[in-house]
Design a protein around this motif. Structure first.
Motif, PDB file in Angstrom:
ATOM      1  N   SER A  74       1.941  -0.013 -10.629  1.00 22.38           N
ATOM      2  CA  SER A  74       2.664   1.244 -10.867  1.00 22.38           C
ATOM      3  C   SER A  74       1.683   2.313 -11.330  1.00 22.38           C
ATOM      4  N   GLU A 108       5.355   2.628  -4.802  1.00 18.15           N
ATOM      5  CA  GLU A 108       5.746   4.041  -4.910  1.00 18.15           C
ATOM      6  C   GLU A 108       5.340   4.823  -3.656  1.00 18.15           C
ATOM      7  N   LYS A 110       2.447   5.695  -2.629  1.00 20.46           N
ATOM      8  CA  LYS A 110       1.576   6.790  -3.071  1.00 20.46           C
ATOM      9  C   LYS A 110       0.117   6.352  -2.990  1.00 20.46           C
TER      10      LYS A 110
END
Ligand code: SF4
Length: 166
Positions: A74, A108, A110
């Motif tokens: 994360s 995510e 990303k």
């Protein structure tokens, strides 16, 4: 002093964690998120060379052409992830290898490009100096942080073991 990549990460997260880890007081291997991270790494880089090791100081997840890649669970500690990756780029540059970095958080969706420019190089040198000062000092005092909730040292820290202000 040889400073490991994970120590740069801990420096950005919590000075006390850095100090404890460096003294070999470690519970990280028993922590669930370590296992989760290993599984994530296994799946993220199937087609790439994995685990590039620089003198046991830095173990990078993978090298992909002009990029060194790191994958994390994360982005909650993105500032620390970024510093760790900058440090890897710095270590490579010292050895005559110029790469850029890609920091990925698959859950995510990303990915961020990390480049070691002059400012970032200075940032790494400053952090290295900071790490050295912490490691030469006494155990930093416990201060409750957001990250404590998921830290492997939580029981130790909450048991009341003291420490010094840094
Ligand atoms: S529990 Fe909190 S204060 Fe203790 S090492 Fe972990 S992050 Fe640092």
């Amino acid at each position: 002093m040889s400073i490991r990549g994970i120590e740069m990460h801990y420096y950005a997260v919590c000075k006390r964690k850095l100090w404890l880890f460096n003294r070999g007081i470690g519970f990280e291997q028993q922590h669930d998120r370590v296992e989760e991270g290993k599984v994530l790494h296994e799946h993220a880089y199937g087609r790439l060379d994995k685990e590039i090791n620089i003198d046991d100081m830095a173990v990078m997840d993978a090298v992909d052409g002009e990029y060194v890649r790191e994958v994390k669970i994360s982005s909650k500690m993105e500032h620390a992830d970024r510093l760790q990756l900058l440090y890897y780029l710095y270590l490579l540059k010292e050895r005559g290898v110029e790469k850029k970095g890609l920091l990925s958080y698959p859950k995510e969706k990303k990915t961020t490009e990390i480049v070691l420019g002059l400012d970032e190089n200075m940032e790494v040198l400053k952090a290295l100096d900071g790490v050295q000062k912490i490691l030469e000092g006494n155990l930093p005092r416990y201060r409750k942080l957001k990250v404590c909730a998921k830290c492997a040292y939580r029981d130790f820290c909450e048991s009341g073991e003291g420490g010094d202000d840094v």
